[in-house]
Design a protein around this motif. Structure first.
Motif, mmCIF file in Angstrom:
data_model
loop_
_atom_site.group_PDB
_atom_site.id
_atom_site.type_symbol
_atom_site.label_atom_id
_atom_site.label_comp_id
_atom_site.label_asym_id
_atom_site.label_seq_id
_atom_site.Cartn_x
_atom_site.Cartn_y
_atom_site.Cartn_z
ATOM 1 N N ASN A 28 71.076 70.863 102.173
ATOM 2 C CA ASN A 28 70.923 71.977 103.117
ATOM 3 C C ASN A 28 70.819 71.508 104.563
ATOM 4 O O ASN A 28 70.673 72.322 105.473
ATOM 5 C CB ASN A 28 69.672 72.784 102.780
ATOM 6 C CG ASN A 28 69.873 73.676 101.602
ATOM 7 O OD1 ASN A 28 70.886 74.371 101.519
ATOM 8 N ND2 ASN A 28 68.939 73.659 100.670
ATOM 9 N N LEU A 29 70.867 70.220 104.794
ATOM 10 C CA LEU A 29 70.646 69.664 106.135
ATOM 11 C C LEU A 29 71.538 70.275 107.216
ATOM 12 O O LEU A 29 71.029 70.584 108.303
ATOM 13 C CB LEU A 29 70.801 68.146 106.099
ATOM 14 C CG LEU A 29 70.400 67.411 107.374
ATOM 15 C CD1 LEU A 29 68.933 67.646 107.685
ATOM 16 C CD2 LEU A 29 70.670 65.932 107.250
ATOM 17 N N PRO A 30 72.845 70.490 106.997
ATOM 18 C CA PRO A 30 73.649 71.071 108.075
ATOM 19 C C PRO A 30 73.144 72.431 108.563
ATOM 20 O O PRO A 30 73.198 72.726 109.755
ATOM 21 C CB PRO A 30 75.040 71.192 107.460
ATOM 22 C CG PRO A 30 75.084 70.137 106.421
ATOM 23 C CD PRO A 30 73.683 70.086 105.872
ATOM 24 N N SER A 31 72.614 73.235 107.662
ATOM 25 C CA SER A 31 72.105 74.538 108.099
ATOM 26 C C SER A 31 70.722 74.426 108.735
ATOM 27 O O SER A 31 70.261 75.358 109.398
ATOM 28 C CB SER A 31 72.060 75.519 106.923
ATOM 29 O OG SER A 31 71.195 75.029 105.925
ATOM 30 N N PHE A 32 70.037 73.288 108.553
ATOM 31 C CA PHE A 32 68.712 73.096 109.136
ATOM 32 C C PHE A 32 68.757 72.462 110.529
ATOM 33 O O PHE A 32 67.757 72.465 111.236
ATOM 34 C CB PHE A 32 67.853 72.212 108.225
ATOM 35 C CG PHE A 32 67.466 72.846 106.926
ATOM 36 C CD1 PHE A 32 67.503 74.213 106.747
ATOM 37 C CD2 PHE A 32 67.046 72.056 105.880
ATOM 38 C CE1 PHE A 32 67.136 74.787 105.552
ATOM 39 C CE2 PHE A 32 66.670 72.624 104.678
ATOM 40 C CZ PHE A 32 66.719 73.997 104.512
ATOM 41 N N VAL A 33 69.900 71.921 110.931
ATOM 42 C CA VAL A 33 70.005 71.210 112.215
ATOM 43 C C VAL A 33 69.621 72.088 113.413
ATOM 44 O O VAL A 33 68.866 71.642 114.285
ATOM 45 C CB VAL A 33 71.406 70.585 112.382
ATOM 46 C CG1 VAL A 33 71.625 70.098 113.806
ATOM 47 C CG2 VAL A 33 71.589 69.436 111.406
ATOM 48 N N PRO A 34 70.081 73.347 113.504
ATOM 49 C CA PRO A 34 69.658 74.157 114.664
ATOM 50 C C PRO A 34 68.150 74.359 114.733
ATOM 51 O O PRO A 34 67.565 74.331 115.828
ATOM 52 C CB PRO A 34 70.380 75.489 114.454
ATOM 53 C CG PRO A 34 71.537 75.168 113.582
ATOM 54 C CD PRO A 34 71.087 74.047 112.706
ATOM 55 N N ILE A 35 67.511 74.538 113.596
ATOM 56 C CA ILE A 35 66.057 74.728 113.589
ATOM 57 C C ILE A 35 65.361 73.444 114.019
ATOM 58 O O ILE A 35 64.398 73.468 114.799
ATOM 59 C CB ILE A 35 65.585 75.158 112.186
ATOM 60 C CG1 ILE A 35 66.229 76.490 111.813
ATOM 61 C CG2 ILE A 35 64.071 75.295 112.135
ATOM 62 C CD1 ILE A 35 66.091 76.860 110.367
ATOM 63 N N MET A 36 65.854 72.310 113.540
ATOM 64 C CA MET A 36 65.256 71.030 113.935
ATOM 65 C C MET A 36 65.409 70.801 115.438
ATOM 66 O O MET A 36 64.468 70.361 116.104
ATOM 67 C CB MET A 36 65.895 69.881 113.148
ATOM 68 C CG MET A 36 65.592 69.925 111.666
ATOM 69 S SD MET A 36 66.131 68.501 110.708
ATOM 70 C CE MET A 36 67.817 68.305 111.140
ATOM 71 N N PHE A 37 66.584 71.125 115.973
ATOM 72 C CA PHE A 37 66.808 70.959 117.416
ATOM 73 C C PHE A 37 65.864 71.859 118.216
ATOM 74 O O PHE A 37 65.221 71.409 119.170
ATOM 75 C CB PHE A 37 68.265 71.275 117.766
ATOM 76 C CG PHE A 37 68.520 71.323 119.233
ATOM 77 C CD1 PHE A 37 68.623 70.164 119.973
ATOM 78 C CD2 PHE A 37 68.638 72.543 119.888
ATOM 79 C CE1 PHE A 37 68.848 70.209 121.334
ATOM 80 C CE2 PHE A 37 68.860 72.596 121.252
ATOM 81 C CZ PHE A 37 68.959 71.428 121.977
ATOM 82 N N GLU A 38 65.793 73.129 117.819
ATOM 83 C CA GLU A 38 64.971 74.079 118.577
ATOM 84 C C GLU A 38 63.496 73.706 118.546
ATOM 85 O O GLU A 38 62.810 73.797 119.570
ATOM 86 C CB GLU A 38 65.168 75.501 118.044
ATOM 87 C CG GLU A 38 66.539 76.073 118.334
ATOM 88 C CD GLU A 38 66.833 76.211 119.808
ATOM 89 O OE1 GLU A 38 65.881 76.397 120.608
ATOM 90 O OE2 GLU A 38 68.011 76.142 120.180
#
Length: 174
Positions: free
Chosen positions: A95-105
């Motif tokens: 699921n990492l690709p969909s979690f990248v925006p949340i991690m960045f924010e």
């Protein structure tokens, strides 16, 4: 114990920069410089050490990244796994690709907010604090250099600052 300082007031930032350099060469101790706007190179001329705020910002960003990874792993994988759009819910890495925006924010959020708090604590700024500006003209168009008198001759210092281009020189008891 009351300490004495000299307030040397200048009307030009170039004169101030030259005066700061001359004051340091004369081995006088500069307490503080008040300016109406940031003066490029003044920190180096005063001999101030480099700031470590960039390191703290990086560390705060790492804290935000760690919190986001732990939060998403707990919420989306361990606690309440759901099949959203056919994505597998049993592995964080899948699921990492969909979690990248949340991690960045959250990285940016933590770094920004903790840096503001660090700035306020480091600058000793808190609600209802009285202003420390010794002369209100320094918020408009004057520059003030506060120099510790210590064991120096006051008349000799006043002559020195008059020669550096100060338009006004005051002896102040702190």
């Amino acid at each position: 114990m009351s300490s004495k300082v000299i307030h040397a007031i200048y009307t030009d930032d170039d004169l101030l920069m030259q005066a700061v350099k001359q004051t340091r060469e004369a081995r006088y101790r500069i307490e503080e410089v008040y300016t109406p706007f940031p003066v490029h190179g003044l920190d180096k001329a005063m001999g101030l050490p480099h700031t470590r705020l960039a390191v703290t910002a990086f560390l705060y960003g790492l804290v935000g990244l760690s919190v986001s990874i732990a939060m998403m792993n707990f919420i989306m994988i361990d606690d309440w796994p759901q099949n959203i759009g056919g994505k597998p819910s049993f592995s964080f890495l899948e699921n990492l690709p969909s979690f990248v925006p949340i991690m960045f924010e959250l990285t940016v959020f933590f770094a920004a907010h903790l840096m503001v708090i660090t700035f306020y604590l480091r600058s000793k700024i808190w609600p209802f604090k009285e202003a420390e500006n010794p002369d209100p003209r320094t918020t408009d168009d004057h520059f003030l250099m506060e120099v510790d008198v210590a064991n120096h001759n006051v008349e000799e210092m006043a002559d020195f600052f008059a020669n550096t281009g100060a338009v006004e020189i005051k002896l102040i008891n702190k």
